[in-house]
Design a protein around this motif. Structure first.
Motif, PDB file in Angstrom:
ATOM      1  N   LEU A 174       1.045  -1.304  -0.117  1.00 49.46           N
ATOM      2  CA  LEU A 174      -0.034  -0.091   0.005  1.00 49.46           C
ATOM      3  C   LEU A 174       0.903   1.249  -0.136  1.00 49.46           C
ATOM      4  O   LEU A 174       0.675   2.067  -0.757  1.00 49.46           O
ATOM      5  CB  LEU A 174      -0.930  -0.086   1.231  1.00 49.46           C
ATOM      6  CG  LEU A 174      -2.054  -1.110   1.353  1.00 49.46           C
ATOM      7  CD1 LEU A 174      -2.926  -0.953   2.626  1.00 49.46           C
ATOM      8  CD2 LEU A 174      -2.982  -1.017   0.037  1.00 49.46           C
ATOM      9  N   ASP A 175       2.030   1.305   0.817  1.00 45.83           N
ATOM     10  CA  ASP A 175       2.831   2.406   0.776  1.00 45.83           C
ATOM     11  C   ASP A 175       3.708   2.576  -0.607  1.00 45.83           C
ATOM     12  O   ASP A 175       3.848   3.668  -0.862  1.00 45.83           O
ATOM     13  CB  ASP A 175       3.747   2.041   2.112  1.00 45.83           C
ATOM     14  CG  ASP A 175       3.165   2.189   3.262  1.00 45.83           C
ATOM     15  OD1 ASP A 175       2.019   2.755   3.406  1.00 45.83           O
ATOM     16  OD2 ASP A 175       3.995   1.974   4.436  1.00 45.83           O
ATOM     17  N   ASP A 177       2.697   1.704  -3.374  1.00 48.67           N
ATOM     18  CA  ASP A 177       1.625   2.320  -4.276  1.00 48.67           C
ATOM     19  C   ASP A 177       1.485   3.747  -4.178  1.00 48.67           C
ATOM     20  O   ASP A 177       1.334   4.397  -5.335  1.00 48.67           O
ATOM     21  CB  ASP A 177       0.232   1.410  -4.127  1.00 48.67           C
ATOM     22  CG  ASP A 177       0.325  -0.141  -4.628  1.00 48.67           C
ATOM     23  OD1 ASP A 177       1.391  -0.366  -5.583  1.00 48.67           O
ATOM     24  OD2 ASP A 177      -0.609  -0.715  -4.416  1.00 48.67           O
ATOM     25  N   ALA A 178       1.181   3.942  -3.105  1.00 50.17           N
ATOM     26  CA  ALA A 178       0.822   5.418  -2.687  1.00 50.17           C
ATOM     27  C   ALA A 178       2.012   6.259  -3.061  1.00 50.17           C
ATOM     28  O   ALA A 178       1.809   7.343  -3.314  1.00 50.17           O
ATOM     29  CB  ALA A 178       0.496   5.493  -1.342  1.00 50.17           C
ATOM     30  N   SER A 184      -4.445   1.568  -5.131  1.00 52.52           N
ATOM     31  CA  SER A 184      -4.621   0.155  -4.524  1.00 52.52           C
ATOM     32  C   SER A 184      -6.099  -0.312  -4.710  1.00 52.52           C
ATOM     33  O   SER A 184      -6.654   0.349  -4.344  1.00 52.52           O
ATOM     34  CB  SER A 184      -3.800   0.036  -3.197  1.00 52.52           C
ATOM     35  OG  SER A 184      -2.559   0.407  -2.898  1.00 52.52           O
ATOM     36  N   ARG A 232     -10.205   4.508   3.198  1.00 51.77           N
ATOM     37  CA  ARG A 232      -8.801   4.569   3.062  1.00 51.77           C
ATOM     38  C   ARG A 232      -8.143   4.981   1.745  1.00 51.77           C
ATOM     39  O   ARG A 232      -7.046   4.775   1.380  1.00 51.77           O
ATOM     40  CB  ARG A 232      -8.057   3.234   3.372  1.00 51.77           C
ATOM     41  CG  ARG A 232      -8.274   2.982   4.866  1.00 51.77           C
ATOM     42  CD  ARG A 232      -7.445   3.958   5.769  1.00 51.77           C
ATOM     43  NE  ARG A 232      -7.296   3.907   7.251  1.00 51.77           N
ATOM     44  CZ  ARG A 232      -7.383   4.503   8.065  1.00 51.77           C
ATOM     45  NH1 ARG A 232      -7.233   5.695   7.995  1.00 51.77           N
ATOM     46  NH2 ARG A 232      -6.960   4.331   9.358  1.00 51.77           N
ATOM     47  N   ARG A 234      -8.936   3.444  -1.212  1.00 55.66           N
ATOM     48  CA  ARG A 234      -8.798   2.114  -2.001  1.00 55.66           C
ATOM     49  C   ARG A 234      -9.939   1.850  -3.197  1.00 55.66           C
ATOM     50  O   ARG A 234     -11.013   2.339  -2.593  1.00 55.66           O
ATOM     51  CB  ARG A 234      -8.350   0.921  -1.149  1.00 55.66           C
ATOM     52  CG  ARG A 234      -7.032   0.983  -0.503  1.00 55.66           C
ATOM     53  CD  ARG A 234      -6.742  -0.512   0.105  1.00 55.66           C
ATOM     54  NE  ARG A 234      -7.431  -0.694   1.256  1.00 55.66           N
ATOM     55  CZ  ARG A 234      -7.390  -0.256   2.449  1.00 55.66           C
ATOM     56  NH1 ARG A 234      -6.178   0.323   2.727  1.00 55.66           N
ATOM     57  NH2 ARG A 234      -8.078  -0.725   3.233  1.00 55.66           N
TER      58      ARG A 234
END
Length: 293
Positions: A174-175, A177-178, A184, A232, A234
């Motif tokens: 997730l990190d 991707d961000a 995500s 979040r 997503r």
């Protein structure tokens, strides 16, 4: 909150999609028809699911204009390689009955033949440049896979579809991707394939924390988990063939989880993966022939 996410190339994508993983072809038309009548406008399929043809049939018979439905599908590893992936587009588009895909992604990283993965992604870049797809992305790519891809290619993926649910958060992915502006997208967003029958963790649907949060909002555990993904930032792709559940999963836009509730769900992470290990995907163990259109 908006029902859409803006991808890194400006394309708008409905955040909540409808999935058809493991939905038999004979059940797919009815399930997608129900989803579209419920209000879903994002359908996620894959060449490997063997139900693209039925997804296309349901979309055509819905009466909706093609521009109203966001279609996402995936290239299977057997069709990696530049020319093979260009042909994979023809196969998928042909089965879906469309000229253009909204999102076309690589289904796995195929670490043992990353050269083929890179060539496949370059074919996606070509399709994007030619306007045959509106956005491109990947699925089940870990941070090291992403870094290798980004070093060798020109277009940053718009989406990385990965296993994410309260019991498996994959924070490192997730990190990553961000950090690159990649959305995500959660498959198995409510832990559907990962009920940990052997590990004793139980199902996310029976989790006491999630149930308590649901009671506070008059919502089911599944609705709480989907709302958690959306808040979040997503995308989430729930799946069902039951009309009641299909409708329930879409009814998540009329309540808001607090920061404390979001954090409480984040804290449920067990680190236990339910799907296959991404580095274990090989042509020898997971290869399958994808039929022509």
């Amino acid at each position: 909150m908006s029902k859409n996410l803006t991808l890194n190339n400006g394309v708008e994508m409905p955040a909540l999609g409808f999935g058809v993983f493991q939905t038999p072809p004979e059940d797919t038309v009815a399930a997608v028809d129900t989803a579209l009548r419920t209000g879903y406008r994002h359908i996620d399929t894959a060449a490997a699911y063997r139900n693209e043809r039925e997804v296309g049939e349901a979309i055509r018979s819905s009466g909706l204009d093609r521009s109203e439905v966001f279609i996402e599908t995936k290239v299977w590893i057997t069709d990696y390689g530049y020319d093979a992936t260009l042909h994979a587009f023809d196969k998928s588009a042909g089965k879906l009955g469309v000229d253009q895909l909204d999102l076309f992604i690589l289904h796995q990283a195929l670490p043992s033949r990353f050269d083929l993965t890179l060539d496949a992604y370059r074919a996606l870049e070509k399709l994007l440049g030619d306007g045959r797809v509106r956005a491109i992305g990947v699925s089940n790519f870990m941070p090291d896979h992403l870094e290798k891809l980004l070093r060798e290619t020109a277009v940053v993926p718009a989406v990385n579809q990965i296993e994410v649910h309260p019991y498996f958060l994959q924070r490192d992915v997730l990190d990553a991707d961000a950090a690159h502006g990649i959305v995500s997208q959660a498959w198995s967003p409510i832990g559907g394939i990962t009920f940990y029958r052997d590990g004793g963790t139980g199902s996310t649907l029976d989790d006491a924390t999630i149930a308590r949060i649901g009671q506070a909002h008059g919502k089911t555990p599944a609705q709480v988990m989907l709302r958690w993904h959306l808040q979040r930032g997503r995308s989430a792709i729930p799946k069902s063939v039951r009309p009641k559940r299909i409708a329930e999963n879409f009814d998540v836009f009329d309540f808001e989880l607090t920061d404390r509730e979001l954090a409480a769900i984040d804290a449920l992470d067990t680190g236990v993966r339910g799907g296959p290990e991404p580095d274990a995907i090989t042509l020898e163990t997971f290869g399958m022939e994808i039929p022509e259109a």
